[in-house]
Scaffold this motif. Structure first.
Motif, mmCIF file in Angstrom:
data_model
loop_
_atom_site.group_PDB
_atom_site.id
_atom_site.type_symbol
_atom_site.label_atom_id
_atom_site.label_comp_id
_atom_site.label_asym_id
_atom_site.label_seq_id
_atom_site.Cartn_x
_atom_site.Cartn_y
_atom_site.Cartn_z
ATOM 1 N N ALA A 1 0.936 -1.131 0.013
ATOM 2 C CA ALA A 1 -0.021 -0.087 -0.082
ATOM 3 C C ALA A 1 0.911 1.274 0.213
ATOM 4 N N ILE A 2 1.896 1.336 0.722
ATOM 5 C CA ILE A 2 2.661 2.310 0.844
ATOM 6 C C ILE A 2 3.572 2.784 -0.456
ATOM 7 N N HIS A 3 4.031 1.536 -0.842
ATOM 8 C CA HIS A 3 4.503 1.498 -2.161
ATOM 9 C C HIS A 3 3.646 2.274 -3.254
ATOM 10 N N MET A 4 2.743 1.920 -3.235
ATOM 11 C CA MET A 4 1.528 2.287 -4.286
ATOM 12 C C MET A 4 1.529 3.941 -4.170
ATOM 13 N N GLU A 5 1.279 4.332 -2.811
ATOM 14 C CA GLU A 5 1.163 5.740 -2.427
ATOM 15 C C GLU A 5 2.395 6.467 -2.902
ATOM 16 N N LEU A 6 3.462 5.982 -2.536
ATOM 17 C CA LEU A 6 4.645 6.711 -2.856
ATOM 18 C C LEU A 6 4.933 6.860 -4.253
ATOM 19 N N GLU A 7 4.481 5.905 -5.169
ATOM 20 C CA GLU A 7 4.694 5.811 -6.444
ATOM 21 C C GLU A 7 3.698 6.876 -7.132
ATOM 22 N N LYS A 8 2.518 6.786 -6.476
ATOM 23 C CA LYS A 8 1.624 8.092 -6.971
ATOM 24 C C LYS A 8 2.059 9.404 -6.560
ATOM 25 N N LEU A 9 2.652 9.626 -5.549
ATOM 26 C CA LEU A 9 3.382 10.878 -5.149
ATOM 27 C C LEU A 9 4.595 11.307 -5.726
ATOM 28 N N PHE A 10 5.546 10.475 -6.122
ATOM 29 C CA PHE A 10 6.888 11.013 -6.484
ATOM 30 C C PHE A 10 6.921 10.710 -8.037
ATOM 31 N N LYS B 1 3.177 -4.244 -13.342
ATOM 32 C CA LYS B 1 2.903 -3.468 -12.357
ATOM 33 C C LYS B 1 3.855 -2.296 -12.660
ATOM 34 N N VAL B 2 3.976 -1.750 -13.886
ATOM 35 C CA VAL B 2 4.905 -0.560 -14.257
ATOM 36 C C VAL B 2 4.357 0.561 -14.789
ATOM 37 N N ALA B 3 4.780 1.741 -14.002
ATOM 38 C CA ALA B 3 4.034 3.030 -14.573
ATOM 39 C C ALA B 3 4.412 3.287 -15.982
ATOM 40 N N GLN B 4 3.571 4.296 -16.556
ATOM 41 C CA GLN B 4 3.733 4.758 -17.839
ATOM 42 C C GLN B 4 5.470 5.290 -17.945
ATOM 43 N N SER B 5 5.584 6.274 -17.037
ATOM 44 C CA SER B 5 6.766 7.136 -16.824
ATOM 45 C C SER B 5 7.883 5.930 -16.886
ATOM 46 N N GLU B 6 7.591 4.778 -16.334
ATOM 47 C CA GLU B 6 8.884 3.990 -16.146
ATOM 48 C C GLU B 6 9.298 3.383 -17.432
ATOM 49 N N TYR B 7 7.923 3.084 -18.026
ATOM 50 C CA TYR B 7 7.915 2.511 -19.546
ATOM 51 C C TYR B 7 8.863 3.308 -20.496
ATOM 52 N N LYS B 8 8.709 4.722 -20.206
ATOM 53 C CA LYS B 8 9.412 5.518 -21.009
ATOM 54 C C LYS B 8 11.104 5.430 -20.753
ATOM 55 N N CYS C 1 12.440 11.898 -10.550
ATOM 56 C CA CYS C 1 12.148 10.575 -9.717
ATOM 57 C C CYS C 1 11.646 9.477 -10.857
ATOM 58 N N ILE C 2 12.370 8.444 -11.169
ATOM 59 C CA ILE C 2 12.174 7.323 -12.043
ATOM 60 C C ILE C 2 11.332 6.472 -11.253
ATOM 61 N N SER C 3 11.781 6.054 -10.307
ATOM 62 C CA SER C 3 11.038 4.741 -9.764
ATOM 63 C C SER C 3 11.163 4.686 -8.046
ATOM 64 N N VAL C 4 10.322 4.161 -7.372
ATOM 65 C CA VAL C 4 10.835 3.725 -6.027
ATOM 66 C C VAL C 4 11.476 2.542 -5.834
ATOM 67 N N TYR C 5 12.942 2.695 -5.602
ATOM 68 C CA TYR C 5 13.786 1.601 -5.374
ATOM 69 C C TYR C 5 13.456 0.614 -4.253
ATOM 70 N N ASP C 6 13.409 1.108 -3.178
ATOM 71 C CA ASP C 6 13.087 0.418 -1.869
ATOM 72 C C ASP C 6 12.501 1.111 -0.666
ATOM 73 N N ILE C 7 11.629 0.273 0.067
ATOM 74 C CA ILE C 7 11.414 0.846 1.524
ATOM 75 C C ILE C 7 12.399 0.515 2.542
ATOM 76 N N ARG C 8 12.814 1.311 3.161
ATOM 77 C CA ARG C 8 13.817 0.854 4.024
ATOM 78 C C ARG C 8 13.060 0.723 5.754
ATOM 79 N N SER C 9 12.173 1.511 6.151
ATOM 80 C CA SER C 9 11.636 1.311 7.035
ATOM 81 C C SER C 9 9.956 2.117 7.260
#
Lengths: 202, 206
Positions: free
Chosen positions: A25-34, B81-88, A45-53
């Motif tokens: 859930a947090i991963h999805m929310e972070l992706e939506k945000l950043f 589960k890959v976003a559009q921007s990640e595909y770019k 920001c390209i991608s969320v790499y990992d969640i540390r804590s």
């Protein structure tokens, strides 16, 4: 070109996401945000790499969501000065050329950073656009969209968000990369490969 | 506004949320507390940058990460589960030499390049671009002529090392053909490609 950046964020998690496992859930929310957003001084920001804590989960009074303190790593696109990147031509006009990487296209090469001794030929239909040529050995080499163009990063800037934007101005770019083609080995890749082949033939 | 000053002791007075500490200070007229950012906390981005640079990544590592996430040139992109921007980003990286590199190649190159006195950024840049000619190396290495007394020899050695250790990217026509065949296969039935996709994901997670 790409970096990891560690960030701590107090993240309110919408109740609609609470049905999922907390990490997901947090991963999805972070992706939506950043994702696909520019953070000043950090880059795109390209991608969320990992969640540390993940800590907390406190529900503030008057707030309909638990707030977590999350520490995570993001993959950021942040070119460094002096780096060589291969890109494609997006547009070219009398001021210089604009390049694109596909996921990022605020890369400008101003006219004074184009290979020296050059000339510009305006388009007949649309006089704003045109093609730049590099004049070398009494020959002209065009900078066109035919192949990849290598450029050197001159500067990376993060302009502040404008309070008021004049009408018909360019859309606001949160990260601007200025590039240069004025060096041996830079510019369209074919310039240099053709030369190599010619040398080998000799 | 420091995020760690958020006040947790709220009390409801006269339809307004006021923090206890503020209540003690101003008894008559309830006002927003100066210690807490209650009024803005739902919309306020409480972000702290712990480490701006926690490590550089090569193009290969980013591509590897995106592949592990399920990105592929498969046309059925909605499933992963890959976003559009990640595909770019993926589309950009697939056309770079990083798409044919492997961990072994890179380690081999890194051990080989140690004897040349190059900065980290320059090594990273060489890995990302895979320069196969001397002329492509010159802009990457800063003050090339000053740093290396026997310039041409050193640069030729590096080019040889690059050519020997890092694989060359196939010409573009081939990849296009491969894509076309993939689309043809897909038209026959999306189920097949779905299975393939799941299989690939399982392989990567195991």
């Amino acid at each position: 070109m790409f970096y990891l950046s560690r960030i701590e964020h107090k993240l309110p998690l919408p109740p609609s996401r609470l049905a999922l496992p907390i990490r997901e859930a947090i991963h999805m929310e972070l992706e939506k945000l950043f994702l696909d957003k520019v953070i000043a001084e950090l880059g795109l920001c390209i991608s969320v790499y990992d969640i540390r804590s993940i800590e907390g989960g406190f529900v503030f009074p008057g707030d309909g969501a638990p707030t977590y303190t999350v520490v995570f790593n993001l993959i950021m696109f942040r070119p460094f000065v002096g780096e060589i990147i291969s890109a494609k031509l997006l547009s070219s006009d009398a001021d210089g050329i604009r390049l694109t990487l596909g996921f990022f296209d605020d890369i400008y090469v101003p006219a004074h950073h184009l290979p020296t001794s050059n000339h510009f030929v305006a388009d007949l239909v649309n006089s704003k656009n045109g093609i730049w040529f590099w004049d070398y050995d009494e020959q002209s080499y065009p900078i066109d969209a035919a192949d990849e163009i290598k450029f050197q990063v001159q500067s990376v800037s993060y302009p502040p968000i404008p309070v008021e934007q004049p009408k018909e101005s360019k859309p606001f770019a949160p990260m601007l990369v200025t590039g240069s083609l004025d060096h041996d080995g830079l510019g369209p890749v074919s310039w240099w490969y053709a030369e190599e082949e010619a040398k080998e033939e000799e | 506004m420091a995020a760690d000053r958020v006040c947790h002791n709220f009390k409801k007075i006269d339809k307004e949320n006021v923090c206890v500490r503020a209540e003690n200070e101003v008894k008559e007229t309830p006002s927003p507390c100066s210690y807490c950012i209650l009024l803005s906390h739902s919309g306020f981005l409480q972000m702290k940058i712990l480490e701006a640079n926690a490590g550089a990544l090569t193009n290969f590592e980013v591509l590897d990460f995106l592949r592990a996430k399920g990105a592929s040139q498969d046309p059925t992109r909605v499933i992963a589960k890959v976003a559009q921007s990640e595909y770019k980003v993926y589309d950009y990286l697939v056309d770079t030499p990083a798409s044919v590199q492997t961990r072994e190649n890179i380690n081999e190159f890194l051990t080989g390049v140690k004897q040349h006195d190059l900065a980290k950024g320059e090594v990273l840049n060489i890995l990302n671009l895979r320069p196969a000619a001397e002329v492509e190396i010159y802009p990457i290495i800063e003050n090339c002529a000053e740093r290396f007394p026997d310039e041409t020899e050193e640069v030729t050695e590096i080019v040889e090392l690059v050519k020997n250790t890092l694989p060359q990217l196939e010409p573009k026509e081939n990849t296009k053909d491969a894509e076309e065949t993939a689309t043809l296969k897909d038209e026959k039935g999306t189920e097949i490609s779905q299975d393939r996709n799941e299989g690939a994901q399982q392989m990567e997670t195991s």
